[in-house]
Scaffold this active site. Structure first.
Site, PDB file in Angstrom:
ATOM      1  N   GLY A 194      -6.371 -10.873 -24.809  1.00 21.86           N
ATOM      2  CA  GLY A 194      -7.337 -10.098 -25.599  1.00 21.86           C
ATOM      3  C   GLY A 194      -8.026 -10.994 -26.607  1.00 21.86           C
ATOM      4  O   GLY A 194      -8.098 -12.216 -26.438  1.00 21.86           O
ATOM      5  N   SER A 195      -8.493 -10.380 -27.667  1.00 22.86           N
ATOM      6  CA  SER A 195      -9.306 -11.117 -28.637  1.00 22.86           C
ATOM      7  C   SER A 195      -8.433 -11.952 -29.585  1.00 22.86           C
ATOM      8  O   SER A 195      -7.265 -11.608 -29.838  1.00 22.86           O
ATOM      9  CB  SER A 195     -10.125 -10.123 -29.462  1.00 22.86           C
ATOM     10  OG  SER A 195      -9.244  -9.257 -30.129  1.00 22.86           O
ATOM     11  N   PRO A 196      -8.986 -13.016 -30.157  1.00 18.79           N
ATOM     12  CA  PRO A 196      -8.221 -13.810 -31.135  1.00 18.79           C
ATOM     13  C   PRO A 196      -7.771 -12.957 -32.328  1.00 18.79           C
ATOM     14  O   PRO A 196      -6.666 -13.166 -32.847  1.00 18.79           O
ATOM     15  CB  PRO A 196      -9.227 -14.878 -31.581  1.00 18.79           C
ATOM     16  CG  PRO A 196     -10.191 -15.001 -30.439  1.00 18.79           C
ATOM     17  CD  PRO A 196     -10.291 -13.633 -29.833  1.00 18.79           C
ATOM     18  N   VAL A 198      -6.868  -9.729 -32.441  1.00 22.64           N
ATOM     19  CA  VAL A 198      -5.654  -8.965 -32.110  1.00 22.64           C
ATOM     20  C   VAL A 198      -4.511  -9.928 -31.767  1.00 22.64           C
ATOM     21  O   VAL A 198      -3.341  -9.631 -32.043  1.00 22.64           O
ATOM     22  CB  VAL A 198      -5.929  -7.941 -30.976  1.00 22.64           C
ATOM     23  CG1 VAL A 198      -4.665  -7.153 -30.656  1.00 22.64           C
ATOM     24  CG2 VAL A 198      -7.047  -6.974 -31.387  1.00 22.64           C
ATOM     25  N   GLY A 199      -4.857 -11.095 -31.235  1.00 15.16           N
ATOM     26  CA  GLY A 199      -3.832 -12.113 -30.962  1.00 15.16           C
ATOM     27  C   GLY A 199      -3.016 -12.436 -32.213  1.00 15.16           C
ATOM     28  O   GLY A 199      -1.797 -12.611 -32.157  1.00 15.16           O
ATOM     29  N   GLU A 216      -3.431 -15.229 -24.397  1.00 17.75           N
ATOM     30  CA  GLU A 216      -4.626 -15.605 -23.629  1.00 17.75           C
ATOM     31  C   GLU A 216      -5.808 -14.992 -24.375  1.00 17.75           C
ATOM     32  O   GLU A 216      -6.058 -13.787 -24.265  1.00 17.75           O
ATOM     33  CB  GLU A 216      -4.540 -15.055 -22.200  1.00 17.75           C
ATOM     34  CG  GLU A 216      -3.438 -15.682 -21.356  1.00 17.75           C
ATOM     35  CD  GLU A 216      -3.785 -17.080 -20.844  1.00 17.75           C
ATOM     36  OE1 GLU A 216      -4.916 -17.550 -21.085  1.00 17.75           O
ATOM     37  OE2 GLU A 216      -2.923 -17.700 -20.212  1.00 17.75           O
ATOM     38  N   CYS A 250     -13.965 -13.563 -20.213  1.00 19.83           N
ATOM     39  CA  CYS A 250     -13.488 -14.440 -21.293  1.00 19.83           C
ATOM     40  C   CYS A 250     -14.013 -15.861 -21.152  1.00 19.83           C
ATOM     41  O   CYS A 250     -14.256 -16.529 -22.145  1.00 19.83           O
ATOM     42  CB  CYS A 250     -11.972 -14.440 -21.348  1.00 19.83           C
ATOM     43  SG  CYS A 250     -11.220 -14.946 -19.795  1.00 19.83           S
TER      44      CYS A 250
HETATM   45  P1  NAD Z   1      -8.656  -6.548 -27.657  1.00 23.48           P
HETATM   46  O1  NAD Z   1      -7.977  -7.662 -28.324  1.00 23.48           O
HETATM   47  O2  NAD Z   1      -9.495  -5.623 -28.452  1.00 23.48           O
HETATM   48  O3  NAD Z   1      -7.595  -5.616 -26.881  1.00 23.48           O
HETATM   49  C1  NAD Z   1      -6.626  -6.124 -25.977  1.00 23.48           C
HETATM   50  C2  NAD Z   1      -5.421  -5.215 -25.951  1.00 23.48           C
HETATM   51  O4  NAD Z   1      -4.865  -5.166 -27.264  1.00 23.48           O
HETATM   52  C3  NAD Z   1      -5.699  -3.775 -25.529  1.00 23.48           C
HETATM   53  O5  NAD Z   1      -4.688  -3.343 -24.624  1.00 23.48           O
HETATM   54  C4  NAD Z   1      -5.627  -2.984 -26.829  1.00 23.48           C
HETATM   55  O6  NAD Z   1      -5.077  -1.700 -26.649  1.00 23.48           O
HETATM   56  C5  NAD Z   1      -4.689  -3.819 -27.680  1.00 23.48           C
HETATM   57  N1  NAD Z   1      -5.019  -3.746 -29.104  1.00 23.48           N
HETATM   58  C6  NAD Z   1      -6.250  -3.646 -29.666  1.00 23.48           C
HETATM   59  N2  NAD Z   1      -6.172  -3.603 -31.014  1.00 23.48           N
HETATM   60  C7  NAD Z   1      -4.852  -3.682 -31.317  1.00 23.48           C
HETATM   61  C8  NAD Z   1      -4.116  -3.684 -32.537  1.00 23.48           C
HETATM   62  N3  NAD Z   1      -4.725  -3.584 -33.719  1.00 23.48           N
HETATM   63  N4  NAD Z   1      -2.764  -3.777 -32.471  1.00 23.48           N
HETATM   64  C9  NAD Z   1      -2.134  -3.882 -31.287  1.00 23.48           C
HETATM   65  N5  NAD Z   1      -2.775  -3.864 -30.093  1.00 23.48           N
HETATM   66  C10 NAD Z   1      -4.116  -3.770 -30.100  1.00 23.48           C
HETATM   67  O7  NAD Z   1      -9.509  -7.231 -26.475  1.00 23.48           O
HETATM   68  P2  NAD Z   1     -10.488  -6.558 -25.430  1.00 23.48           P
HETATM   69  O8  NAD Z   1     -11.692  -6.041 -26.132  1.00 23.48           O
HETATM   70  O9  NAD Z   1      -9.731  -5.622 -24.537  1.00 23.48           O
HETATM   71  O10 NAD Z   1     -10.876  -7.840 -24.564  1.00 23.48           O
HETATM   72  C11 NAD Z   1     -11.850  -8.732 -24.956  1.00 23.48           C
HETATM   73  C12 NAD Z   1     -11.261 -10.006 -25.544  1.00 23.48           C
HETATM   74  O11 NAD Z   1     -10.253 -10.522 -24.704  1.00 23.48           O
HETATM   75  C13 NAD Z   1     -12.301 -11.123 -25.658  1.00 23.48           C
HETATM   76  O12 NAD Z   1     -12.091 -11.848 -26.835  1.00 23.48           O
HETATM   77  C14 NAD Z   1     -12.008 -11.989 -24.446  1.00 23.48           C
HETATM   78  O13 NAD Z   1     -12.457 -13.316 -24.547  1.00 23.48           O
HETATM   79  C15 NAD Z   1     -10.517 -11.886 -24.392  1.00 23.48           C
HETATM   80  N6  NAD Z   1     -10.028 -12.157 -23.034  1.00 23.48           N
HETATM   81  C16 NAD Z   1      -9.311 -13.289 -22.835  1.00 23.48           C
HETATM   82  C17 NAD Z   1      -8.872 -13.588 -21.541  1.00 23.48           C
HETATM   83  C18 NAD Z   1      -8.082 -14.827 -21.236  1.00 23.48           C
HETATM   84  O14 NAD Z   1      -7.527 -14.898 -20.149  1.00 23.48           O
HETATM   85  N7  NAD Z   1      -7.997 -15.789 -22.120  1.00 23.48           N
HETATM   86  C19 NAD Z   1      -9.169 -12.716 -20.494  1.00 23.48           C
HETATM   87  C20 NAD Z   1      -9.905 -11.574 -20.776  1.00 23.48           C
HETATM   88  C21 NAD Z   1     -10.321 -11.291 -22.055  1.00 23.48           C
END
Ligand code: NAD
Length: 470
Positions: A194-196, A198-199, A216, A250
């Site tokens: 997911g996003s940096p 939330v990471g 990731e 991503c």
């Molecule tokens: P996101 O970080 O918003 O959400 C990812 C997951 O985290 C979801 O399942 C969501 O329910 C959960 N989440 C969201 N907010 C949260 C919180 N506050 N606490 C706990 N869990 C939470 O990301 P997104 O919008 O689903 O995806 C887009 C991002 O992911 C972009 O930054 C993209 O570059 C990245 N991404 C990376 C890869 C990779 O392989 N490196 C692949 C796909 C997407």
């Protein structure tokens, strides 16, 4: 000890915890059987359901579903099937002379109970891909897909329920609160995509239990096209990489650096290939998807409006339609550095272009930002390619194409620092889900036994000689 019994996922977690050793003892053949069931579900039983769900979620074209959601997971399963037997064998290592009389090896043991949190942009690929590695490594898994692609999450839920016992593999659907509740539990490993932003939340939560993490993440992945590259071919590939999944990838090119000299040829090739791929009216094309939801549509429209208000120039595209979450493939020049488009990961079908005269400017610019997840180079100049690679840092690089590095399971996939921690795919994905346990077995008397206390001058001499000669 913290009491988790009021956590709504406590029971599920405890069931998996109790079952983890039974799952961990499974043979490679039993694990492959589990993977074959998933393969059949993707290839046959649920293939049409997946295609329909992704169309409902963001009008993802069927061919893109097959190519970017189903195929990579099947390919990952096939790769694991060919290699798992050797990965699970005890890996013998050499014995130094000082340890003569012993033998040593590495045992790849499962981490235990794992949590996988996945994003919406490739929901099947990025949920089931890591799941394949987790199964191969012998873990139990709770999988939490994104709330933003609910139709696809529902089908994935049906697949998991159909194929596995919940004390082995379970999927829980729901909003962000579901992730938050799960993150409080003492998992043995968390694999987050997911996003940096939330990471960071995930890593903080994991630190409470010293849970290991794979992150990731995303960020801005630059492309460099120099004046030695074949402009027409480079632009054609670039358009595929940028606009597949409507730019919500991503490792999609986030912005492009082109050599000043090629600007007219670049724009001409861009216009030509956009029409060839998506026609004069991309909104009517079956090959072009939509933005996932209103929130992300508004975010992207806001980025574009902000850039225009700061004198950016739209060279191609620019049309959008809110009720359909449609944004035309858009090429923008003269985007100011403080605009939203340059400050954030774009994650949509808008491509800013920057021009350069000297490659050092490009290198300095890239190094002034977080390490990108991917860096792409289109060039025929080997020296220039090497200079760029040696003087920058990135999770991955693809030369004279884009995105394809994701598809080679012999390569680790992942970022570095701001774009991620840890790797996925093939052996590297398997390694994330195992503990490499060191084992040393003493067969005969050990040299170390000769050095036990009381320490004498004679023993000191042996140590001196050992340090000098071995
Ligand atoms: P996101 O970080 O918003 O959400 C990812 C997951 O985290 C979801 O399942 C969501 O329910 C959960 N989440 C969201 N907010 C949260 C919180 N506050 N606490 C706990 N869990 C939470 O990301 P997104 O919008 O689903 O995806 C887009 C991002 O992911 C972009 O930054 C993209 O570059 C990245 N991404 C990376 C890869 C990779 O392989 N490196 C692949 C796909 C997407």
């Amino acid at each position: 000890m913290t009491d988790y019994s009021d956590n709504r996922y406590f029971e599920l977690f405890e069931k998996q915890k109790l079952n983890q050793f039974a799952i961990g003892r499974t043979t490679y053949k039993e694990r492959i059987k589990k993977l074959n069931r998933l393969k059949e579900a993707l290839e046959v039983t649920y293939k049409q359901d997946i295609r329909e769900a992704l169309f409902k979620d963001f009008k993802k074209p069927q061919l893109e579903v097959d190519l970017t959601e189903i195929y990579p997971v099947i390919d990952e399963i096939n790769f694991v099937k060919s290699n798992l037997k050797s990965w699970l064998k005890k890996q013998k290592v050499d014995t130094p002379i000082a340890l003569l009389g012993s033998s040593s090896w590495i045992r790849h043991e499962p981490k235990g109970v794992c949590l996988i949190i996945s994003p919406w942009n490739f929901p099947v690929n990025l949920s089931f891909g890591p799941l394949v590695s987790a199964i191969a490594a012998g873990n139990t898994v709770i999988l939490k897909p994104s709330e933003m692609t609910p139709h696809t999450s529902k089908v994935m839920h049906a697949i998991i329920k159909d194929l596995y016992d919940e004390n082995d593999i379970a999927l829980v659907e729901g909003e962000v609160e579901v992730s938050q509740a799960l993150l409080k539990l003492p998992f043995n490993h968390i694999f987050f995509t997911g996003s940096p932003q939330v990471g960071k939340i995930v890593m903080k939560a994991a630190s409470a239990h010293l849970t290991s993490v794979t992150l990731e993440l995303g960020g801005k992945s630059p492309v460099i096209i120099d004046d030695t590259s074949h402009i027409d071919k480079a632009v054609k590939k670039l358009i595929f990489g940028k606009f597949v999944n409507a730019g919500q990838t991503c490792i999609a090119p986030d912005y492009v650096f082109i050599n000043d000299a090629i600007k007219p040829a670049f724009i001409a090739a861009f216009k030509k290939h956009i029409i060839a791929f998506y026609s004069e009216t991309p909104s009517a094309s079956n090959s072009y998807g939509r933005i996932v939801n209103e929130k992300h549509f508004k975010r992207l429209k806001g980025y574009l409006d902000d850039a225009i208000s700061r004198n950016a120039e739209i060279a191609v595209g620019g049309i959008s339609e809110e009720k359909d979450h449609y944004i035309e493939p858009t090429l923008v020049f003269d985007v100011s550095e403080d605009s939203e488009l340059m400050q954030n990961e774009i994650f949509g079908p808008i491509l800013p272009v920057k021009t350069y005269t000297n490659i050092q400017e490009v290198i300095d610019y890239i190094n002034s930002k977080g390490k990108p997840l991917a860096l792409y180079i289109f060039s025929k100049n080997k020296k220039q390619i090497n200079t760029i690679i040696k003087n920058t840092r990135a999770g991955s690089t693809c030369i004279n194409h884009n995105l394809l590095q994701f598809l080679n399971h012999n390569l680790p996939f992942g970022g570095s620092n701001t774009s991620g921690i840890g790797k996925s795919h093939g052996y590297f994905g398997f390694l994330e889900f195992v503990n490499q346990r060191s084992v040393l077995k003493q067969h005969t008397i050990s040299a170390v036994d000769l050095l036990l206390p009381p320490y004498t001058n004679f023993k000191q001499k042996i140590v001196d000689l050992t340090i000098k000669w071995f």
